[in-house]
Design an enzyme around this catalytic site. Structure first.
Site, PDB file in Angstrom:
ATOM      1  CG  ASN A  42      -0.457  -0.410   2.661  1.00 58.93           C
ATOM      2  OD1 ASN A  42       0.767  -0.971   2.503  1.00 58.93           O
ATOM      3  ND2 ASN A  42      -1.148   0.369   3.245  1.00 58.93           N
ATOM      4  CD  GLU A  44      -1.918   4.336   4.147  1.00 64.67           C
ATOM      5  OE1 GLU A  44      -1.596   4.959   5.200  1.00 64.67           O
ATOM      6  OE2 GLU A  44      -2.288   3.264   4.929  1.00 64.67           O
ATOM      7  CB  CYS A  53      -5.355  -1.272  -1.751  1.00 60.98           C
ATOM      8  SG  CYS A  53      -6.626  -0.508  -0.558  1.00 60.98           S
ATOM      9  CD  GLU A  55      -4.491  -5.694  -1.604  1.00 63.25           C
ATOM     10  OE1 GLU A  55      -5.116  -5.069  -0.992  1.00 63.25           O
ATOM     11  OE2 GLU A  55      -6.099  -7.200  -0.865  1.00 63.25           O
ATOM     12  CB  CYS A  86     -10.408  -2.483   0.085  1.00 65.53           C
ATOM     13  SG  CYS A  86     -10.585  -2.116  -1.006  1.00 65.53           S
ATOM     14  CB  CYS A  89      -9.026  -4.774  -4.296  1.00 66.99           C
ATOM     15  SG  CYS A  89      -7.620  -3.258  -3.783  1.00 66.99           S
TER      16      CYS A  89
HETATM   17  N1  THU Z   1      -5.313  -1.667   3.054  1.00 67.62           N
HETATM   18  C1  THU Z   1      -4.455  -2.696   1.211  1.00 67.62           C
HETATM   19  O1  THU Z   1      -3.780  -1.975   0.980  1.00 67.62           O
HETATM   20  N2  THU Z   1      -5.429  -3.591   1.159  1.00 67.62           N
HETATM   21  C2  THU Z   1      -6.711  -4.383   1.411  1.00 67.62           C
HETATM   22  O2  THU Z   1      -6.685  -5.570   1.053  1.00 67.62           O
HETATM   23  C3  THU Z   1      -7.136  -3.395   3.131  1.00 67.62           C
HETATM   24  C4  THU Z   1      -6.674  -2.426   3.185  1.00 67.62           C
HETATM   25  C5  THU Z   1      -4.425  -0.343   3.028  1.00 67.62           C
HETATM   26  C6  THU Z   1      -4.983   0.471   2.852  1.00 67.62           C
HETATM   27  C7  THU Z   1      -4.709   2.193   3.022  1.00 67.62           C
HETATM   28  O3  THU Z   1      -3.698   2.287   3.119  1.00 67.62           O
HETATM   29  C8  THU Z   1      -4.450   1.113   4.577  1.00 67.62           C
HETATM   30  O4  THU Z   1      -4.360  -0.303   4.851  1.00 67.62           O
HETATM   31  C9  THU Z   1      -5.344   1.119   5.768  1.00 67.62           C
HETATM   32  O5  THU Z   1      -6.530   1.197   5.948  1.00 67.62           O
END
Ligand code: THU
Length: 132
Positions: A42, A44, A53, A55, A86, A89
């Site tokens: 991920n 941010e 994310c 994925e 999520c 994704c």
């Molecule tokens: N996140 C992912 O990268 N993949 C997931 O399957 C769930 C959430 C990340 C998004 C954000 O950067 C952090 O996790 C918290 O939501």
């Protein structure tokens, strides 16, 4: 590649996660139907909605390398419960891999397994556009 190899690949990517806001690092390892593996973490952003994310980072990297068909994804996080993908994704993945198998693994090895079809029933797909 074994599930454990994919988990290690996802964890290596997770170590590079940029998540100073959520402190929730995630790694993903996406396996193609011909055995290649693309990873993501991920990423941010200070403008929170600009974050992406793990994925979808893995998927975008795979697509940029010419891959189109995927069989499995392994997701790792530091959470005590396996992290499911999520909704965004799920939608991004179904475009290329409606039969994708999804594994989520915790640091102590607890593993959850779902099919994408179970996590995203009645998906909107390229075929949906033909019904307009
Ligand atoms: N996140 C992912 O990268 N993949 C997931 O399957 C769930 C959430 C990340 C998004 C954000 O950067 C952090 O996790 C918290 O939501």
């Amino acid at each position: 590649m074994s599930l454990d190899d994919l988990r290690r690949a996802a964890d290596a990517a997770r170590a590079n996660a940029w998540c100073p806001y959520s402190h929730y690092p995630v790694g993903a390892a996406l396996e193609t139907d011909d055995g290649r593996v693309f990873v993501g973490c991920n990423v941010e952003n200070a403008s929170y909605p600009a974050g992406i994310c793990a994925e979808r980072v893995a998927l975008g990297t795979a697509i940029a390398h010419g891959a189109r068909r995927f069989v499995r994804v392994v997701i790792t996080s530091a959470a005590a419960e396996p992290t499911p993908p999520c909704g965004i994704c799920r939608q991004a993945l179904v475009e290329f891999a409606p039969a994708l198998e999804i594994f989520a693994v915790t640091p102590d090895g607890r593993t959850a397994h779902w099919s994408l079809a179970a996590l995203l029933p009645a998906p909107f797909t390229p075929a949906s556009l033909e019904n307009a």
